[in-house]
Design an enzyme around this catalytic site. Sequence first.
Site, PDB file in Angstrom:
ATOM      1  N   CYS A 176      30.845  45.134  38.977  1.00 17.94           N
ATOM      2  CA  CYS A 176      29.640  45.716  38.388  1.00 17.94           C
ATOM      3  C   CYS A 176      28.646  44.633  37.973  1.00 17.94           C
ATOM      4  O   CYS A 176      29.037  43.508  37.694  1.00 17.94           O
ATOM      5  CB  CYS A 176      30.007  46.497  37.135  1.00 17.94           C
ATOM      6  SG  CYS A 176      31.400  47.593  37.325  1.00 17.94           S
ATOM      7  N   ARG A 201      27.246  41.564  44.357  1.00 22.53           N
ATOM      8  CA  ARG A 201      28.524  41.677  43.666  1.00 22.53           C
ATOM      9  C   ARG A 201      29.307  42.902  44.137  1.00 22.53           C
ATOM     10  O   ARG A 201      30.495  43.018  43.871  1.00 22.53           O
ATOM     11  CB  ARG A 201      28.281  41.768  42.159  1.00 22.53           C
ATOM     12  CG  ARG A 201      27.727  40.491  41.573  1.00 22.53           C
ATOM     13  CD  ARG A 201      27.198  40.717  40.184  1.00 22.53           C
ATOM     14  NE  ARG A 201      28.248  41.055  39.232  1.00 22.53           N
ATOM     15  CZ  ARG A 201      28.834  40.171  38.434  1.00 22.53           C
ATOM     16  NH1 ARG A 201      28.493  38.920  38.478  1.00 22.53           N
ATOM     17  NH2 ARG A 201      29.762  40.548  37.571  1.00 22.53           N
ATOM     18  N   TRP A 211      30.862  49.429  40.211  1.00 24.43           N
ATOM     19  CA  TRP A 211      31.878  49.330  41.257  1.00 24.43           C
ATOM     20  C   TRP A 211      33.051  50.127  40.706  1.00 24.43           C
ATOM     21  O   TRP A 211      33.708  49.698  39.757  1.00 24.43           O
ATOM     22  CB  TRP A 211      32.227  47.869  41.477  1.00 24.43           C
ATOM     23  CG  TRP A 211      33.062  47.564  42.667  1.00 24.43           C
ATOM     24  CD1 TRP A 211      32.634  47.407  43.947  1.00 24.43           C
ATOM     25  CD2 TRP A 211      34.472  47.319  42.687  1.00 24.43           C
ATOM     26  NE1 TRP A 211      33.695  47.086  44.766  1.00 24.43           N
ATOM     27  CE2 TRP A 211      34.827  47.024  44.020  1.00 24.43           C
ATOM     28  CE3 TRP A 211      35.472  47.317  41.715  1.00 24.43           C
ATOM     29  CZ2 TRP A 211      36.129  46.737  44.406  1.00 24.43           C
ATOM     30  CZ3 TRP A 211      36.770  47.035  42.092  1.00 24.43           C
ATOM     31  CH2 TRP A 211      37.083  46.750  43.426  1.00 24.43           C
ATOM     32  N   ASN A 219      31.199  46.353  32.000  1.00 23.28           N
ATOM     33  CA  ASN A 219      32.055  45.810  33.062  1.00 23.28           C
ATOM     34  C   ASN A 219      33.409  45.537  32.435  1.00 23.28           C
ATOM     35  O   ASN A 219      33.473  44.983  31.352  1.00 23.28           O
ATOM     36  CB  ASN A 219      31.532  44.466  33.586  1.00 23.28           C
ATOM     37  CG  ASN A 219      30.204  44.593  34.271  1.00 23.28           C
ATOM     38  OD1 ASN A 219      29.723  45.695  34.493  1.00 23.28           O
ATOM     39  ND2 ASN A 219      29.602  43.460  34.595  1.00 23.28           N
ATOM     40  N   GLY A 220      34.468  45.880  33.159  1.00 17.88           N
ATOM     41  CA  GLY A 220      35.812  45.639  32.632  1.00 17.88           C
ATOM     42  C   GLY A 220      36.592  46.933  32.574  1.00 17.88           C
ATOM     43  O   GLY A 220      36.205  47.927  33.209  1.00 17.88           O
ATOM     44  N   GLU A 276      41.749  31.589  56.963  1.00 16.81           N
ATOM     45  CA  GLU A 276      40.357  31.768  56.557  1.00 16.81           C
ATOM     46  C   GLU A 276      39.548  32.435  57.682  1.00 16.81           C
ATOM     47  O   GLU A 276      38.717  33.308  57.420  1.00 16.81           O
ATOM     48  CB  GLU A 276      39.749  30.415  56.148  1.00 16.81           C
ATOM     49  CG  GLU A 276      38.268  30.412  55.828  1.00 16.81           C
ATOM     50  CD  GLU A 276      37.848  31.323  54.681  1.00 16.81           C
ATOM     51  OE1 GLU A 276      38.699  31.910  54.014  1.00 16.81           O
ATOM     52  OE2 GLU A 276      36.628  31.473  54.484  1.00 16.81           O
ATOM     53  N   LYS A 286      37.655  35.972  57.199  1.00 14.13           N
ATOM     54  CA  LYS A 286      36.219  36.167  57.432  1.00 14.13           C
ATOM     55  C   LYS A 286      36.005  37.379  58.332  1.00 14.13           C
ATOM     56  O   LYS A 286      35.160  38.217  58.070  1.00 14.13           O
ATOM     57  CB  LYS A 286      35.575  34.943  58.102  1.00 14.13           C
ATOM     58  CG  LYS A 286      35.326  33.738  57.245  1.00 14.13           C
ATOM     59  CD  LYS A 286      34.313  33.911  56.136  1.00 14.13           C
ATOM     60  CE  LYS A 286      34.882  34.497  54.890  1.00 14.13           C
ATOM     61  NZ  LYS A 286      35.404  33.666  53.878  1.00 14.13           N
ATOM     62  N   GLU A 343      37.081  40.859  56.540  1.00 19.07           N
ATOM     63  CA  GLU A 343      36.318  41.354  55.388  1.00 19.07           C
ATOM     64  C   GLU A 343      34.906  41.822  55.745  1.00 19.07           C
ATOM     65  O   GLU A 343      34.391  42.721  55.107  1.00 19.07           O
ATOM     66  CB  GLU A 343      36.311  40.358  54.224  1.00 19.07           C
ATOM     67  CG  GLU A 343      35.529  39.100  54.430  1.00 19.07           C
ATOM     68  CD  GLU A 343      35.567  38.175  53.212  1.00 19.07           C
ATOM     69  OE1 GLU A 343      35.748  38.644  52.090  1.00 19.07           O
ATOM     70  OE2 GLU A 343      35.396  36.953  53.406  1.00 19.07           O
ATOM     71  N   HIS A 402      58.846  34.425  65.534  1.00 20.35           N
ATOM     72  CA  HIS A 402      59.656  35.109  64.519  1.00 20.35           C
ATOM     73  C   HIS A 402      59.151  36.522  64.260  1.00 20.35           C
ATOM     74  O   HIS A 402      59.518  37.138  63.257  1.00 20.35           O
ATOM     75  CB  HIS A 402      59.668  34.281  63.230  1.00 20.35           C
ATOM     76  CG  HIS A 402      60.284  32.938  63.425  1.00 20.35           C
ATOM     77  ND1 HIS A 402      61.636  32.714  63.326  1.00 20.35           N
ATOM     78  CD2 HIS A 402      59.736  31.750  63.798  1.00 20.35           C
ATOM     79  CE1 HIS A 402      61.894  31.442  63.595  1.00 20.35           C
ATOM     80  NE2 HIS A 402      60.746  30.836  63.894  1.00 20.35           N
ATOM     81  N   LYS A 417      31.697  40.436  45.054  1.00 14.20           N
ATOM     82  CA  LYS A 417      31.600  38.973  45.172  1.00 14.20           C
ATOM     83  C   LYS A 417      32.574  38.281  44.230  1.00 14.20           C
ATOM     84  O   LYS A 417      33.292  37.388  44.622  1.00 14.20           O
ATOM     85  CB  LYS A 417      30.164  38.525  44.899  1.00 14.20           C
ATOM     86  CG  LYS A 417      29.956  37.023  44.990  1.00 14.20           C
ATOM     87  CD  LYS A 417      30.134  36.509  46.411  1.00 14.20           C
ATOM     88  CE  LYS A 417      29.999  35.016  46.528  1.00 14.20           C
ATOM     89  NZ  LYS A 417      30.599  34.508  47.774  1.00 14.20           N
TER      90      LYS A 417
HETATM   91  O1  M6R Z   1      34.824  33.076  43.073  1.00  5.38           O
HETATM   92  P1  M6R Z   1      36.173  32.762  43.608  1.00  5.38           P
HETATM   93  O2  M6R Z   1      36.192  31.597  44.530  1.00  5.38           O
HETATM   94  O3  M6R Z   1      37.203  32.616  42.514  1.00  5.38           O
HETATM   95  O4  M6R Z   1      36.592  34.027  44.461  1.00  5.38           O
HETATM   96  C1  M6R Z   1      37.857  34.126  45.041  1.00  5.38           C
HETATM   97  C2  M6R Z   1      37.883  35.219  46.081  1.00  5.38           C
HETATM   98  O5  M6R Z   1      37.621  36.457  45.507  1.00  5.38           O
HETATM   99  C3  M6R Z   1      36.880  34.983  47.221  1.00  5.38           C
HETATM  100  O6  M6R Z   1      37.077  33.748  47.823  1.00  5.38           O
HETATM  101  C4  M6R Z   1      37.009  36.093  48.284  1.00  5.38           C
HETATM  102  O7  M6R Z   1      38.239  35.998  48.929  1.00  5.38           O
HETATM  103  C5  M6R Z   1      35.836  36.040  49.270  1.00  5.38           C
HETATM  104  N1  M6R Z   1      35.375  37.374  49.547  1.00  5.38           N
HETATM  105  C6  M6R Z   1      36.201  35.461  50.571  1.00  5.38           C
HETATM  106  O8  M6R Z   1      35.176  35.462  51.507  1.00  5.38           O
END
Ligand code: M6R
Length: 632
Positions: free
Chosen positions: A2, A27, A93, A119-120, A504, A508, A511, A527, A627
């Site tokens: 949020c 976010r 959110w 938020n929370g 990674e 990418k 997501e 395996h 985010k």
């Molecule tokens: O702000 P942070 O680096 O702590 O965030 C960690 C993850 O939430 C962040 O890297 C997330 O996996 C991204 N969406 C990846 O692209």
Amino acid sequence: MCGIVGYAGSKPAAPLLLNGLAKLEYRGYDSAGLALLEQGVRHQVSGVSKNNRAHLLIIKKAGKIHNLVSAIKSELKTDTRERITAGIGHTRWATHGQPTDENAHPHMDCGRRVAVVHNGIVENYQHLKKQLQAKGHAFRSQTDSEVLAHLIEEQLKKYPWAEAVRRALGQIQGTYSVVAVYEGEPHTLVGARSGGGALVVGWGKGETLLASDVPALLAHTRRVSYLDDNEMAVVTPEGPTFLDVLTGKPVSKKISDIEWTAEQAEKGGYPHFMLKEIMEQPRALEDTFTSRLDPRTGEVVLEGKFWDSPFIQKFRKITLLAMGTSYYAALVGKFLLEKYLRLPVDVENASEFRYRDPIIGKDTLAVVISQSGETVDTLVALREAKAKGARIATICNVMGSSATREADGVLLTRAGPEIGVASTKAFTTQLGALWLLTLFLAGVRKTMPVAELQKKAKELSRLPQQMAALLKQRKALEKIAREYSHYFNFLYIGRGIHYPIALEGALKLKEISYIHAEGYPGGEMKHGPIALIDSKMPVVAIAPKSSGVYEKMLNNMEEVKARQGKLIALVEKGDKLAASKADTVIEIPTVSEDLSPILSVVPLQILAYEISKKKGREIDQPRNLAKSVTVE
Ligand code: M6R
């Protein structure tokens, strides 16, 4: 997660709040709303018509901010909109309750005089709700947050405005960053924080702002104060005052100057923030090295007293704590730190770390890696490591964030604001920072010969240029994306230091394109995962020739081809052997094996971006994602 924006000043609040919310869109959110304090409304007192009574207006809508904009236009006349100079806004959110108009924030009390954005998570909300219902409070939403408005309403029967908010907060268990407004004090916003993500106060001229993240403030001020846990800010156009939520006593806060500019948080002509941020990587990496890395002497200088403390010579173990992409950076970091310091290095998924009883103590340097510095799992792990006696360093992109405030030492990645949900420039600068950390520690602890330090420092300083050349491949990658965007599953494989890049690359793609993708170590294929290979399974193999496991990767590639898998190979420029085995070849420059992850990830970012673009995805705000993850 949020987003929160609050404004008390003399400018029209509605457009300003909407603009702030738009800056926080990245976010992730599923509904949005505003609470506006309309001044000078005519009302009747003992039969006499009087001015100056304030009136609270709430407009909130499920869906994107443009739904809210349309609702505001149709519900509020232009002159009313222009008269309103205080209010709060929120992008939600969903956690408790569906993303509907009713569940969107702000939430109001029964008398419709108090509004809150939160938020929370209020963990004891069921219990509080029952108590409040027994007192006659009727609830309009299914959210946990609404209880706060009702609790404040109860406290207002006994206490003045800010004190009523403080008392209400004392009744809730859980995490919050919250901002509340009240008709009775239309110029005074009350914000508070305990765990639930950042809350930043912006000091303007004749105006004061509150926001959950700095980009919402940049157009108005770059002078900010960050609320720490259990702190509250009482905000008027003249400025904020700060209090301790637990005691009600005044707290003095320092004002920090933000280096980021408003322009940095704009798309700058690119169709998506993600693409802009990919293209910014050479600059971001160079900035991260500037004034720290001396390629002539191999010396690394890190800012802050912590890096000169005796502990830096003494610690015996390193624990890296992070989530998501930052966790994959930590996996690369393990290779570097172990290799050049010859110390044991653990990498911990922060969300798992906190629920174990990890072996960590006074001889441990815990390095917390986080772009935002606000990821709740990472922060809780940081606190756990601290409580067990470890000293904390953070590699972080946001100065002033919780991680930077709670750590003993900070190594700032100078990526600039990263707005796209998919992390790109934060990752490559984290790798750059991990290199700085490795060379710095190896230098002061004398675990690397000076000639080797110089060699690595020289190679590192060349990376931004090599990366810039690599980015020119975008057209070729767009073509590859066209060929592969219709597949439903992808495997990414790599070995050694390239395995985290496989993870990674897969993250990418999944997501932002919603294509199922997994990363595996090449050695793991036999395996289990190899059973998945057929002509419908593209496999991205990361196989630079400089790698000590190159031959083994060639074997993996053969195995994929023998089962009709579609092979995309990431190879060093001119490597005809590896290229001959693949259906599609992506070339990267030849660099030392342990530097190559900083380059090899770049084409994988672009590939994911181009495939997602082909599929028409919402690249900067992928579904269900935020985010920074500020709730567990
Ligand atoms: O702000 P942070 O680096 O702590 O965030 C960690 C993850 O939430 C962040 O890297 C997330 O996996 C991204 N969406 C990846 O692209």
